[in-house]
Design a protein around this motif. Structure first.
Motif, PDB file in Angstrom:
ATOM      1  N   THR A  61     -16.192 -21.857 -19.260  1.00  0.00           N
ATOM      2  CA  THR A  61     -15.090 -21.190 -19.944  1.00  0.00           C
ATOM      3  C   THR A  61     -15.122 -19.701 -19.679  1.00  0.00           C
ATOM      4  N   CYS A  62     -16.321 -19.113 -19.736  1.00  0.00           N
ATOM      5  CA  CYS A  62     -16.440 -17.676 -19.544  1.00  0.00           C
ATOM      6  C   CYS A  62     -16.102 -17.267 -18.125  1.00  0.00           C
ATOM      7  N   LEU A  63     -16.356 -18.141 -17.172  1.00  0.00           N
ATOM      8  CA  LEU A  63     -16.104 -17.783 -15.787  1.00  0.00           C
ATOM      9  C   LEU A  63     -14.614 -17.606 -15.514  1.00  0.00           C
ATOM     10  N   GLU A  64     -13.771 -18.132 -16.417  1.00  0.00           N
ATOM     11  CA  GLU A  64     -12.337 -17.928 -16.255  1.00  0.00           C
ATOM     12  C   GLU A  64     -11.953 -16.481 -16.543  1.00  0.00           C
ATOM     13  N   MET A  65     -12.804 -15.757 -17.258  1.00  0.00           N
ATOM     14  CA  MET A  65     -12.547 -14.355 -17.565  1.00  0.00           C
ATOM     15  C   MET A  65     -13.117 -13.498 -16.442  1.00  0.00           C
ATOM     16  N   LYS A  66     -12.293 -13.121 -15.521  1.00  0.00           N
ATOM     17  CA  LYS A  66     -12.759 -12.353 -14.382  1.00  0.00           C
ATOM     18  C   LYS A  66     -12.772 -10.863 -14.689  1.00  0.00           C
ATOM     19  N   TYR A  67     -13.749 -10.188 -14.131  1.00  0.00           N
ATOM     20  CA  TYR A  67     -13.717  -8.730 -14.164  1.00  0.00           C
ATOM     21  C   TYR A  67     -12.620  -8.271 -13.218  1.00  0.00           C
ATOM     22  N   LYS A  68     -12.021  -7.131 -13.550  1.00  0.00           N
ATOM     23  CA  LYS A  68     -10.906  -6.627 -12.753  1.00  0.00           C
ATOM     24  C   LYS A  68     -11.296  -5.323 -12.073  1.00  0.00           C
ATOM     25  N   VAL A  69     -11.069  -5.253 -10.759  1.00  0.00           N
ATOM     26  CA  VAL A  69     -11.325  -4.044  -9.982  1.00  0.00           C
ATOM     27  C   VAL A  69      -9.988  -3.452  -9.560  1.00  0.00           C
ATOM     28  N   ALA A  70      -9.812  -2.164  -9.828  1.00  0.00           N
ATOM     29  CA  ALA A  70      -8.611  -1.456  -9.383  1.00  0.00           C
ATOM     30  C   ALA A  70      -8.978  -0.561  -8.214  1.00  0.00           C
ATOM     31  N   VAL A  71      -8.274  -0.722  -7.111  1.00  0.00           N
ATOM     32  CA  VAL A  71      -8.418   0.168  -5.961  1.00  0.00           C
ATOM     33  C   VAL A  71      -7.175   1.052  -5.941  1.00  0.00           C
ATOM     34  N   VAL A  72      -7.365   2.336  -6.147  1.00  0.00           N
ATOM     35  CA  VAL A  72      -6.234   3.263  -6.247  1.00  0.00           C
ATOM     36  C   VAL A  72      -6.058   3.961  -4.903  1.00  0.00           C
ATOM     37  N   GLY A  73      -4.991   3.614  -4.205  1.00  0.00           N
ATOM     38  CA  GLY A  73      -4.721   4.174  -2.885  1.00  0.00           C
ATOM     39  C   GLY A  73      -4.760   3.090  -1.830  1.00  0.00           C
ATOM     40  N   ASP A  92     -10.977 -10.155  -9.927  1.00  0.00           N
ATOM     41  CA  ASP A  92      -9.548  -9.880  -9.767  1.00  0.00           C
ATOM     42  C   ASP A  92      -9.397  -8.510  -9.123  1.00  0.00           C
ATOM     43  N   THR A  93      -8.606  -8.432  -8.071  1.00  0.00           N
ATOM     44  CA  THR A  93      -8.440  -7.176  -7.325  1.00  0.00           C
ATOM     45  C   THR A  93      -6.995  -6.713  -7.397  1.00  0.00           C
ATOM     46  N   VAL A  94      -6.795  -5.474  -7.812  1.00  0.00           N
ATOM     47  CA  VAL A  94      -5.458  -4.877  -7.863  1.00  0.00           C
ATOM     48  C   VAL A  94      -5.464  -3.629  -6.998  1.00  0.00           C
ATOM     49  N   LEU A  95      -4.523  -3.552  -6.065  1.00  0.00           N
ATOM     50  CA  LEU A  95      -4.417  -2.418  -5.151  1.00  0.00           C
ATOM     51  C   LEU A  95      -3.163  -1.618  -5.492  1.00  0.00           C
ATOM     52  N   ILE A 166      -3.731  -3.280   7.551  1.00  0.00           N
ATOM     53  CA  ILE A 166      -4.945  -3.550   6.769  1.00  0.00           C
ATOM     54  C   ILE A 166      -4.581  -3.912   5.334  1.00  0.00           C
ATOM     55  N   ARG A 167      -3.572  -3.257   4.796  1.00  0.00           N
ATOM     56  CA  ARG A 167      -3.143  -3.543   3.420  1.00  0.00           C
ATOM     57  C   ARG A 167      -2.598  -4.963   3.300  1.00  0.00           C
ATOM     58  N   ASP A 168      -1.787  -5.381   4.267  1.00  0.00           N
ATOM     59  CA  ASP A 168      -1.248  -6.747   4.246  1.00  0.00           C
ATOM     60  C   ASP A 168      -2.365  -7.779   4.339  1.00  0.00           C
ATOM     61  N   ARG A 169      -3.411  -7.455   5.087  1.00  0.00           N
ATOM     62  CA  ARG A 169      -4.532  -8.382   5.196  1.00  0.00           C
ATOM     63  C   ARG A 169      -5.248  -8.521   3.854  1.00  0.00           C
ATOM     64  N   ALA A 170      -5.376  -7.416   3.130  1.00  0.00           N
ATOM     65  CA  ALA A 170      -5.984  -7.475   1.801  1.00  0.00           C
ATOM     66  C   ALA A 170      -5.155  -8.339   0.857  1.00  0.00           C
ATOM     67  N   ILE A 171      -3.834  -8.229   0.976  1.00  0.00           N
ATOM     68  CA  ILE A 171      -2.935  -9.033   0.140  1.00  0.00           C
ATOM     69  C   ILE A 171      -3.077 -10.514   0.483  1.00  0.00           C
ATOM     70  N   GLU A 176      -3.796  -8.229  -5.488  1.00  0.00           N
ATOM     71  CA  GLU A 176      -2.472  -8.004  -6.080  1.00  0.00           C
ATOM     72  C   GLU A 176      -2.047  -6.582  -5.749  1.00  0.00           C
ATOM     73  N   ILE A 177      -0.849  -6.410  -5.197  1.00  0.00           N
ATOM     74  CA  ILE A 177      -0.370  -5.078  -4.841  1.00  0.00           C
ATOM     75  C   ILE A 177       0.563  -4.550  -5.924  1.00  0.00           C
ATOM     76  N   VAL A 178       0.344  -3.311  -6.330  1.00  0.00           N
ATOM     77  CA  VAL A 178       1.233  -2.647  -7.280  1.00  0.00           C
ATOM     78  C   VAL A 178       1.809  -1.420  -6.588  1.00  0.00           C
ATOM     79  N   ASN A 179       3.123  -1.420  -6.409  1.00  0.00           N
ATOM     80  CA  ASN A 179       3.794  -0.268  -5.811  1.00  0.00           C
ATOM     81  C   ASN A 179       4.042   0.750  -6.920  1.00  0.00           C
ATOM     82  N   GLY A 180       3.055   1.606  -7.131  1.00  0.00           N
ATOM     83  CA  GLY A 180       3.158   2.540  -8.241  1.00  0.00           C
ATOM     84  C   GLY A 180       2.206   3.712  -8.096  1.00  0.00           C
ATOM     85  N   LEU A 181       2.435   4.711  -8.934  1.00  0.00           N
ATOM     86  CA  LEU A 181       1.623   5.926  -8.924  1.00  0.00           C
ATOM     87  C   LEU A 181       0.762   5.979 -10.178  1.00  0.00           C
ATOM     88  N   VAL A 182      -0.553   5.997  -9.981  1.00  0.00           N
ATOM     89  CA  VAL A 182      -1.461   6.159 -11.119  1.00  0.00           C
ATOM     90  C   VAL A 182      -1.402   7.619 -11.568  1.00  0.00           C
TER      91      VAL A 182
END
Length: 491
Positions: A61-73, A92-95, A166-171, A176-182
């Motif tokens: 059950t706990c393994l369903e809760m993934k840590y989330k990594v944000a890559v900014v840029g 979970d990876t968010v770019l 390279i970005r498309d390969r990561a996707i 997960e790609i977010v088109n946004g400005l932190v």
């Protein structure tokens, strides 16, 4: 049940949710799995030192809760980091990338080793440069490249093409790609010793909105790959650094004139084009990039840009400027590259070499190295890394591998780019086949090969002779003064 649905969506939590927070949910799940067998992992004693961080229990059950990594840029450093994280199913990876068609002002040169090491197709390489014209302040030209083998070249690319690939390969790997400005990051006071998440504030760009939509996201690890003006670096108090301004014009010239640049790049040195760097004409797909840069006299950058156009002369005459670009480039490492579970890579960390101004390879390499080390520390997404662990792995390994390169190129820039006499000596030295061999081997493969002690001693004598001759013949550098602006630093 609603509780089960929340656990399943743990990786999608938003900071403005009214549902139970992550710590409460984790405690409840641990109780279900068996409090007696796991409570020690969450006891206060696990936070006495800086190394241990509360680890996630191992129930299904706990393994369903993934840590989330944000890559900014989403440039080479961020994309290369994201594709490593995305391949780890327990994370979970968010770019985040603010401009998906970004064309960063950049010479665009990549070493041959990068093509193979990062599995890049030849479609991202516009031109294969096998000849380099080096032009001194007095117009002396030296053609370097005769030592290259038929299959060796310097790749010239457009950043919008390389970055997207390279970005498309990561996707494709699952990022997960977010088109946004932190715009801001909330850094918890105890982030170095506990699992409290970071909160990213960002503007997500959507059709029909110029400003974007304000959103927030909680994440567990942040990789700052957002360039010289890094907001991540500001949030983590990475410290100030000095910077250069790079200015480039993309110029469309006739097909006849482009033939000259088929496999040719040019570098111009002289205080007219830059008091501490060089000007360049680099071939692209159907145009040339013409630019220069400086640290010590940034206010005069347009004056230096005009000079590089004038020096190139007839070779680019009649060309049409199709794009003008300017960007800051770091001059040295950030004072702090890791804070808690936040790590900097690429330009954000200060990974641009002196003398050559190279940054693309080191950006990609640092992004990959940081992600690989952090993934290994996280053990399949079962725990979080600590600051000490990231420093002892990613930072220590990167500095050991490339620290000497930065140091040597820093010295070379101070010796040969400081005045016209030294620049004349630099160009003359490049006549030496030994100098060319060592230079290209070092650049193309990121290691110095074939050093011969006798040739090194001979080279030292030639260097001294060229410096004496250069100082005797060269005109003095133009004087300038900008005491206030020269003190500016990027934070």
């Amino acid at each position: 049940s609603s509780f089960h649905n929340f656990a399943k969506k743990g990786s999608e939590r938003e900071s403005n949710t009214s549902k139970p927070n992550k710590e409460n949910m984790k405690f409840t799940l641990v109780a279900v799995a068996g409090l007696a067998s796991t409570v020690s992992a969450f006891s206060p004693s696990s936070f006495v030192r800086t190394t241990p961080v509360a680890h996630r229990a191992t129930s299904s059950t706990c393994l369903e809760m993934k840590y989330k990594v944000a890559v900014v840029g989403g440039g080479p450093s961020g994309a290369c980091a994201a594709e490593i994280f995305a391949q780890e199913k327990g994370i979970d990876t968010v770019l985040f990338e603010r401009k998906l068609d970004n064309a960063k002002p950049c010479g665009g040169a990549i070493p041959l080793c990068m093509v193979g090491e990062f599995d890049l197709p030849e479609t991202v390489v516009d031109r294969k440069v096998r000849k380099m014209n080096l032009i001194s302040p007095t117009g002396v030209e030296v053609n370097i490249g005769e030592t290259l083998q038929p299959d060796e070249y310097i790749g010239m690319c457009r950043r919008e093409i390389l970055d997207k690939y390279i970005r498309d390969r990561a996707i494709e790997y699952g990022a997960e790609i977010v088109n946004g400005l932190v715009t801001a990051i909330d850094v918890p006071e105890g982030h170095k010793t506990n699992e409290e998440p970071y909160t990213l504030h960002y503007q997500e760009f959507v059709e029909g909105s110029s400003a974007g939509v304000a959103k927030t996201m909680d994440v567990d690890v942040i990789v700052g790959a957002d360039g010289a003006n890094s907001r991540v670096a500001k949030a983590m108090d990475a410290g100030l650094y000095n910077f250069a301004i790079a200015f480039q014009e993309r110029i469309k010239i006739s097909e006849e004139k482009m033939e000259f640049y088929e496999e040719m790049a040019e570098m111009y040195v002289g205080d007219d084009v830059s008091p501490d760097f060089y000007g360049w004409v680099f071939p692209k797909y159907d145009h040339v990039g013409v630019g220069t840069g400086t640290v010590v006299n940034r206010p005069a950058i347009k004056q230096y840009q005009k000079a590089i156009r004038d020096r190139a002369g007839d070779k680019i005459a009649g060309g049409k400027i199709i794009k003008v670009e300017a960007h800051p480039i770091p001059e040295h490492y950030r004072p702090r590259r890791v804070q808690g579970r936040i790590a900097l890579v690429g330009d954000a960390a200060g990974y641009v070499t002196k003398c050559s101004g190279e940054g693309i390879y080191f950006a990609a390499k640092s992004g990959r190295m940081a992600a690989e080390e952090i993934v290994a520390i996280m053990k399949g997404g079962s725990r979080l890394p600590t600051q000490a662990e990231i420093e002892d792995t990613y930072i220590a390994k990167y500095d050991k591998l490339y620290g000497p390169t930065y140091a040597v190129l820093d010295i070379l820039q101070k010796v040969f780019y400081s005045n016209n006499g030294a620049r004349e000596a630099f160009v003359e030295l490049c006549n030496s086949k030994y100098v060319q061999q060592v230079t290209f081997d070092s650049y193309l493969y990121k290691r110095v090969q074939g050093n011969n002690p006798l040739d090194d001693i001979k080279l030292l004598g030639e260097t001294i002779g060229c410096l004496i001759k250069g100082y005797a013949n060269a005109k003095p550098d133009a004087e300038f003064s900008n005491p206030i602006e020269s003190q500016k630093r990027l934070g």
